[in-house]
Design a protein around this motif. Structure first.
Motif, PDB file in Angstrom:
ATOM      1  N   SER A 375       0.850  -1.187   0.000  1.00  0.00           N
ATOM      2  CA  SER A 375       0.000   0.000   0.000  1.00  0.00           C
ATOM      3  C   SER A 375       0.885   1.235   0.000  1.00  0.00           C
ATOM      4  O   SER A 375       2.067   1.173   0.366  1.00  0.00           O
ATOM      5  N   ASN A 376       0.318   2.348  -0.404  1.00  0.00           N
ATOM      6  CA  ASN A 376       1.058   3.595  -0.379  1.00  0.00           C
ATOM      7  C   ASN A 376       0.982   4.205   1.009  1.00  0.00           C
ATOM      8  O   ASN A 376      -0.095   4.278   1.598  1.00  0.00           O
ATOM      9  N   MET A 377       2.121   4.645   1.536  1.00  0.00           N
ATOM     10  CA  MET A 377       2.130   5.174   2.894  1.00  0.00           C
ATOM     11  C   MET A 377       1.323   6.467   3.013  1.00  0.00           C
ATOM     12  O   MET A 377       0.955   6.870   4.112  1.00  0.00           O
ATOM     13  N   GLY A 378       1.002   7.090   1.882  1.00  0.00           N
ATOM     14  CA  GLY A 378       0.191   8.302   1.899  1.00  0.00           C
ATOM     15  C   GLY A 378      -1.245   8.078   1.480  1.00  0.00           C
ATOM     16  O   GLY A 378      -1.999   9.042   1.298  1.00  0.00           O
ATOM     17  N   ALA A 379      -1.656   6.809   1.346  1.00  0.00           N
ATOM     18  CA  ALA A 379      -3.031   6.510   0.935  1.00  0.00           C
ATOM     19  C   ALA A 379      -4.018   7.084   1.941  1.00  0.00           C
ATOM     20  O   ALA A 379      -3.810   7.006   3.153  1.00  0.00           O
ATOM     21  N   VAL A 380      -5.112   7.666   1.434  1.00  0.00           N
ATOM     22  CA  VAL A 380      -6.114   8.276   2.310  1.00  0.00           C
ATOM     23  C   VAL A 380      -7.379   7.431   2.404  1.00  0.00           C
ATOM     24  O   VAL A 380      -8.298   7.772   3.152  1.00  0.00           O
ATOM     25  N   GLY A 381      -7.442   6.329   1.638  1.00  0.00           N
ATOM     26  CA  GLY A 381      -8.553   5.389   1.759  1.00  0.00           C
ATOM     27  C   GLY A 381      -8.201   4.389   2.849  1.00  0.00           C
ATOM     28  O   GLY A 381      -8.538   4.562   4.019  1.00  0.00           O
ATOM     29  N   VAL A 382      -7.483   3.334   2.453  1.00  0.00           N
ATOM     30  CA  VAL A 382      -6.923   2.400   3.433  1.00  0.00           C
ATOM     31  C   VAL A 382      -5.608   3.011   3.929  1.00  0.00           C
ATOM     32  O   VAL A 382      -4.566   2.862   3.306  1.00  0.00           O
ATOM     33  N   ARG A 383      -5.666   3.718   5.029  1.00  0.00           N
ATOM     34  CA  ARG A 383      -4.485   4.356   5.593  1.00  0.00           C
ATOM     35  C   ARG A 383      -3.550   3.296   6.175  1.00  0.00           C
ATOM     36  O   ARG A 383      -3.999   2.217   6.589  1.00  0.00           O
ATOM     37  N   PHE A 384      -2.260   3.618   6.234  1.00  0.00           N
ATOM     38  CA  PHE A 384      -1.316   2.641   6.774  1.00  0.00           C
ATOM     39  C   PHE A 384      -1.651   2.291   8.223  1.00  0.00           C
ATOM     40  O   PHE A 384      -1.429   1.155   8.662  1.00  0.00           O
ATOM     41  N   SER A 385      -2.206   3.236   8.957  1.00  0.00           N
ATOM     42  CA  SER A 385      -2.557   2.968  10.356  1.00  0.00           C
ATOM     43  C   SER A 385      -3.705   1.972  10.459  1.00  0.00           C
ATOM     44  O   SER A 385      -3.798   1.225  11.445  1.00  0.00           O
ATOM     45  N   GLN A 435       0.170   9.990  -5.440  1.00  0.00           N
ATOM     46  CA  GLN A 435       0.927   8.885  -4.865  1.00  0.00           C
ATOM     47  C   GLN A 435       2.086   8.546  -5.795  1.00  0.00           C
ATOM     48  O   GLN A 435       1.927   8.468  -7.002  1.00  0.00           O
ATOM     49  N   LYS A 436       3.267   8.349  -5.238  1.00  0.00           N
ATOM     50  CA  LYS A 436       4.445   8.021  -6.017  1.00  0.00           C
ATOM     51  C   LYS A 436       4.931   6.630  -5.643  1.00  0.00           C
ATOM     52  O   LYS A 436       4.781   6.183  -4.507  1.00  0.00           O
ATOM     53  N   ALA A 437       5.573   5.974  -6.608  1.00  0.00           N
ATOM     54  CA  ALA A 437       6.036   4.610  -6.371  1.00  0.00           C
ATOM     55  C   ALA A 437       7.016   4.543  -5.209  1.00  0.00           C
ATOM     56  O   ALA A 437       7.080   3.540  -4.495  1.00  0.00           O
ATOM     57  N   SER A 439       6.781   5.919  -2.482  1.00  0.00           N
ATOM     58  CA  SER A 439       6.047   5.882  -1.217  1.00  0.00           C
ATOM     59  C   SER A 439       5.257   4.591  -1.035  1.00  0.00           C
ATOM     60  O   SER A 439       4.604   4.406  -0.013  1.00  0.00           O
ATOM     61  N   ASP A 440       5.327   3.700  -2.024  1.00  0.00           N
ATOM     62  CA  ASP A 440       4.661   2.405  -1.897  1.00  0.00           C
ATOM     63  C   ASP A 440       5.470   1.513  -0.956  1.00  0.00           C
ATOM     64  O   ASP A 440       6.701   1.437  -1.063  1.00  0.00           O
ATOM     65  N   MET A 441       4.780   0.867  -0.042  1.00  0.00           N
ATOM     66  CA  MET A 441       5.426   0.023   0.958  1.00  0.00           C
ATOM     67  C   MET A 441       4.794  -1.372   0.961  1.00  0.00           C
ATOM     68  O   MET A 441       3.668  -1.558   0.503  1.00  0.00           O
ATOM     69  N   VAL A 442       5.534  -2.336   1.511  1.00  0.00           N
ATOM     70  CA  VAL A 442       5.009  -3.681   1.726  1.00  0.00           C
ATOM     71  C   VAL A 442       5.018  -3.921   3.229  1.00  0.00           C
ATOM     72  O   VAL A 442       6.078  -4.084   3.842  1.00  0.00           O
ATOM     73  N   TYR A 443       3.829  -3.907   3.827  1.00  0.00           N
ATOM     74  CA  TYR A 443       3.683  -4.111   5.268  1.00  0.00           C
ATOM     75  C   TYR A 443       3.621  -5.618   5.521  1.00  0.00           C
ATOM     76  O   TYR A 443       2.736  -6.305   4.998  1.00  0.00           O
TER      77      TYR A 443
END
Length: 505
Positions: A375-385, A435-437, A439-443
């Motif tokens: 997911s993107n760490m700046g996503a505002v839908g499914v937030r990282f939190s 969103q930029k690549a 900032s994409d993370m794998v949690y």
């Protein structure tokens, strides 16, 4: 200007299918779906009551207000007066979702939502501010190495982290596997030194490598998993990631099968992705199973997952999203619009997606099984939190967050997963907005069940029908009351279908 739509307000309330009865679910799986049924029941009962109240001219308290204490209610009133937003029902809905501590922090802060913002209303601005306020107190959404994740989970201090970083690969693995908080960390570290390296397992390679954290991080990046375990990919719109994983596992000589799933039915996929039949054929050649119309929040109800409890060793879910909540302002005329993902009218769906997803996984992932969510760490839908918090609630321990571009499986055909894919894809220069690549993370998480019964899954309460009617931005901007009623009905019924496992749009 007030806009009037040609939309009648129905007086009847359609009966939803009776799939919300936990009697239809095996007893040992009822905990997986209880929250989903509870959410559906809340929505259905609220809609019925709202229609009856409208017909009879009766008002009753919102279900949010019924769960807010007297002190919380007083603080909410004071905050709304402070912001001069006493009549904003959606802002009140946002505040009613806060704890007493959060309300105190917000009331004492100097924050005011910008009521002149041209693109975002005060409800959405305040909801985003509150989410960011919470995230400042929790773990980061950026890259986190295994030792940082371990320190955060066990609330270790800086000195203990430094000592962990001095351990070799073998010893770090031993400590992470055996430390449970009941003994001093230093004791487990000393205990690790004379232990022999694991034999016959990939995890036992390079035991004396001086940086245990880097060695473990390489495993996660190279996707070195149990070769015999079954892996499931959820929400893989065009199945390109599952195909990438199948090729990877075959190259490594793995014998575990892959189950590739899509949320949409095959007919919809064929409309969006001309290559889908060929992709399915290739997956079949890799002996992978493909399941369509899989709702990852309700797999306990899916007969295709019967008898798979406690057997899945790896789970993947890339760029999760609850779906864009489009509404048709003038049915049949193609005037489709919706809310931003961060808007509180729809954002609860994204948070509950993660909560219900992880609660279901508890019943199907085997102990020490891995779950990876890109997911993107700046996503505002499914937030990282939402991802980190939902995993923690369900005993999936966060073991690392790695940059998506460092993951060996990052090269696949990304898709939006909705109607936009007919015309464009995130690849070929088409990226997600803002969103930029990089900032994409794998949690990355590991399932470590304690063996204790967990309380019922918490859910984010949806806005009531009356709250939605009171919305005055997004598609509700400039609508008269009757049109707002009709549009709220359309949106509310969509929500009920979604939580019932019915694909919409």
């Amino acid at each position: 200007q007030i806009v009037k739509l040609n939309m009648a307000v129905p007086e009847d309330v359609p009966e939803t299918q009776s799939n919300g009865d936990t009697d239809d679910v095996a007893e040992h799986l009822q905990g997986a779906v209880e929250a989903s049924f509870r959410l559906k029941r809340i929505l259905s009962e609220d809609l019925k009551a709202a229609i009856v109240n409208h017909r009879e001219g009766v008002k009753r308290p919102r279900f949010e207000a019924q769960r807010v204490g007297q002190e919380e209610s007083g603080r909410i009133d004071r905050i709304l007066r402070k912001w001069s937003l006493q009549g904003e029902t959606v802002v009140r809905h946002v505040l009613e979702g806060l704890s007493l501590f959060e309300l105190k922090e917000l009331e004492n802060s100097g924050y005011y939502p910008d009521t002149t913002n041209e693109w975002r209303g005060p409800a959405e601005l305040s909801a985003v501010h509150i989410a960011q306020m919470r995230e400042m107190l929790g773990p980061s959404g950026a890259d986190v190495d295994p030792i940082q994740a371990f320190r955060s989970h066990w609330n270790l201090d800086g000195t203990q982290e430094v000592r962990l970083r001095l351990l070799c690969h073998k010893d770090v693995r031993y400590v992470m596997r055996h430390y449970d908080g009941t003994r001093p960390l230093e004791q487990v570290m000393e205990e690790a030194k004379p232990k022999a390296a694991l034999k016959g397992l990939a995890e036992g390679a390079a035991p004396s490598f001086p940086s245990g954290s880097k060695a473990i991080g390489r495993y996660y990046r190279l996707e070195i998993i149990d070769p015999t375990t079954d892996a499931v990919v959820f929400g893989d719109a065009n199945l390109s990631f599952a195909l990438n994983l199948a090729r990877h596992r075959k190259a490594l000589g793995h014998v575990g099968r892959i189950i590739a799933t899509t949320f949409e039915n095959l007919e919809t996929l064929r409309e969006r992705y001309s290559e889908i039949d060929d992709t399915i054929l290739q997956l079949d050649q890799y002996l992978s199973d493909v399941y369509h119309e899989v709702d990852c929040t309700r797999i306990a109800l899916d007969p295709r997952f019967k008898n798979m409890e406690g057997s899945i060793g790896a789970v993947y879910y890339n760029f999760p999203h609850a779906g864009a909540a489009w509404v048709d302002l003038q049915p049949g005329q193609g005037h489709v619009t919706g809310f931003y993902d961060s808007h509180p009218i729809v954002n609860w769906r994204h948070e509950n997606l993660m909560r219900l997803f992880f609660r279901n996984l508890r019943y199907f992932v085997k102990p020490r099984g891995l779950v990876k969510i890109a997911s993107n760490m700046g996503a505002v839908g499914v937030r990282f939190s939402y991802i980190l918090g939902s995993a923690e609630q369900n005993e999936f321990q966060h073991v690392e967050t790695l940059p998506f571009l460092e993951w060996s499986l990052h090269r696949y055909g990304r898709a939006y997963g909705d109607r936009r894919d007919k015309k464009k894809r995130p690849g070929d220069g088409q990226g997600y907005n803002a969103q930029k690549a990089e900032s994409d993370m794998v949690y990355t998480f590991e399932y470590r069940p304690s063996g204790k019964d967990l309380p019922p899954q918490e859910i984010k309460l949806p806005p009531t029908f009356q709250t939605i009617i009171g919305c005055n931005d997004g598609p509700f901007k400039n609508l008269d009351h009757n049109s707002s009623m009709a549009l709220a009905r359309q949106l509310h019924e969509r929500f009920i279908k979604e939580v019932s496992g019915t694909h919409v749009g």
